[in-house]
Design an enzyme around this catalytic site. Sequence first.
Site, mmCIF file in Angstrom:
data_model
loop_
_atom_site.group_PDB
_atom_site.id
_atom_site.type_symbol
_atom_site.label_atom_id
_atom_site.label_comp_id
_atom_site.label_asym_id
_atom_site.label_seq_id
_atom_site.Cartn_x
_atom_site.Cartn_y
_atom_site.Cartn_z
ATOM 1 N N ASP A 26 1.353 -1.082 -0.401
ATOM 2 C CA ASP A 26 -0.008 0.217 0.072
ATOM 3 C C ASP A 26 1.273 1.351 0.373
ATOM 4 O OD1 ASP A 26 -1.895 1.994 -0.094
ATOM 5 O OD2 ASP A 26 -2.637 0.987 1.904
ATOM 6 N N ASP A 62 -7.606 -7.215 1.415
ATOM 7 C CA ASP A 62 -7.107 -7.550 2.561
ATOM 8 C C ASP A 62 -7.369 -6.818 3.643
ATOM 9 O OD1 ASP A 62 -6.171 -4.184 1.570
ATOM 10 O OD2 ASP A 62 -5.434 -4.738 3.194
ATOM 11 N N CYS A 120 -12.738 -26.989 10.686
ATOM 12 C CA CYS A 120 -11.520 -26.153 10.193
ATOM 13 C C CYS A 120 -10.221 -27.503 10.105
ATOM 14 C CB CYS A 120 -11.361 -25.502 11.003
ATOM 15 S SG CYS A 120 -9.568 -24.293 10.194
ATOM 16 N N HIS A 162 -5.529 -19.805 12.925
ATOM 17 C CA HIS A 162 -6.885 -20.381 12.420
ATOM 18 C C HIS A 162 -7.098 -19.685 11.369
ATOM 19 C CE1 HIS A 162 -10.499 -21.380 12.445
ATOM 20 N NE2 HIS A 162 -11.122 -20.204 12.658
ATOM 21 N N CYS A 201 -6.413 -26.065 14.708
ATOM 22 C CA CYS A 201 -7.583 -26.806 15.139
ATOM 23 C C CYS A 201 -7.288 -28.123 15.273
ATOM 24 C CB CYS A 201 -8.821 -27.023 14.040
ATOM 25 S SG CYS A 201 -9.619 -25.094 14.154
ATOM 26 N N CYS A 203 -6.558 -26.569 9.910
ATOM 27 C CA CYS A 203 -6.032 -25.892 10.191
ATOM 28 C C CYS A 203 -5.178 -26.443 11.030
ATOM 29 C CB CYS A 203 -5.825 -24.143 10.354
ATOM 30 S SG CYS A 203 -6.486 -24.377 11.667
HETATM 31 N N1 PRF Z 1 -6.818 3.810 0.313
HETATM 32 C C1 PRF Z 1 -5.517 3.215 0.570
HETATM 33 N N2 PRF Z 1 -5.078 2.583 1.306
HETATM 34 C C2 PRF Z 1 -6.554 2.128 1.576
HETATM 35 C C3 PRF Z 1 -7.205 2.345 1.646
HETATM 36 C C4 PRF Z 1 -8.226 3.407 0.484
HETATM 37 O O1 PRF Z 1 -8.610 4.108 0.661
HETATM 38 C C5 PRF Z 1 -8.699 1.886 2.615
HETATM 39 C C6 PRF Z 1 -9.879 2.284 2.971
HETATM 40 N N3 PRF Z 1 -10.039 1.071 3.591
HETATM 41 C C7 PRF Z 1 -7.643 1.312 3.319
HETATM 42 N N4 PRF Z 1 -6.384 0.661 2.931
HETATM 43 N N5 PRF Z 1 -3.983 3.724 -0.230
HETATM 44 ZN ZN ZN Z 2 -8.777 -23.381 12.348
#
Ligand code: PRF
Ligand code: ZN
Length: 376
Positions: free
Chosen positions: A96, A270, A308, A339, A313, A310
């Site tokens: 990110d 994510d 599960c 888990h 578990c 995993c």
């Molecule tokens: N922009 C960026 N990362 C993020 C978001 C976003 O709007 C969000 C929004 N839930 C999570 N991670 N760059």
């Molecule tokens: Zn599990």
Amino acid sequence: MKDSPIKYRLIKTEKHTGARLGEIITPHGTFPTPMFMPVGTLATVKTQSPEELKEMGAGIILSNTYHLWLRPGDELVKKAGGLHKFMNWDQPILTDSGGFQVFSLADTRKIEEEGVHFKSHLNGAPLFLSPEKAIQIQNNLGSDIMMSFDECPQFYQPYDYVKASVERTSRWAERGLNAHAKKDSQGLFGIVQGAGFEDLRRQSAQDLVSMDFPGYSIGGLAVGESHEEMNAVLDFTTPMLPTNKPRYLMGVGAPDSLIDGVIRGIDMFDCVLPTRIARNGTCMTSRGRLVVKNAQYAEDFRPLDENCDCYACKNYTRAYIRHLIKCDETFGMRLTSTHNLHFLINLMKNVRQAIMDDNLLEFREDFCEAYGYNKE
Ligand code: PRF
Ligand code: ZN
């Protein structure tokens, strides 16, 4: 744009919903979609080794520009041979951009056309991130998929504010694209913003699509709006995106939101949710959330989730894991994290199968019924 190192292959769309089964090809391998990506903010998915992550079927992990820039520094990661080598993870990594972290972690910040001034969440030192800087850091980290530097406004900001923000985010996306020095080995995604406003989402999507990114994220969701509002935004936003590129819904990890996102055409997700709640003893199970710390599990010798398979578990009881968590033993946090990650990765595997079988809506019904979402 010349050939991107990130490619999307659509395998099948589900008959009743249009949900997409596909795969994403990166320089560090191919992973199936829809996929949930575990979060490894500081170049580690908390408590998990790379071998354990592979074992549970994590095909890609996420890490963070902002955190790695501060510690240990992107130059150091570059010296180590890049993030994959530094952390011993040879599969795809997405980073990110730092945009969201600046907005969620810094208590004071000043947004300018050039970038954002803010204070370090570690020691209060003044910092500045720009679209170019965010790309440069990600080039040093060497992630397979990089994110544009964006502003994630709160969901209920006034229209005029969001409009100005969307326009700036588009200019920042273009600047990031121009600063990207490793177009052969790293793909840069654009991030659609626009809060709950359909015309601003459209403007954002059109701006970014015209820049021809190899993939698109939907940002600015899971920031305080209701589940219905998020679904409504996805309903009108995903159709604005090209069908031959991946779509990534950022920061979403609640099981029902994952399924609802897939139904609306999302390929990647994510969230810190599974690992964060695991560390205080909350588990996601096929029967809903289980707070294993609670007294009722003191003498419960069943696994966390009887459905599960995993590592946690297969080998340990609720009673034992409760004991470890109560005593702040790190092994307890490892087991609950294992888990929860396994649970979401396996959920997406089941979702892919449901797309294959054209029964995603029935799958959603059954899953939500058992999870307890339909109780009220
Ligand atoms: N922009 C960026 N990362 C993020 C978001 C976003 O709007 C969000 C929004 N839930 C999570 N991670 N760059
Ligand atoms: Zn599990």
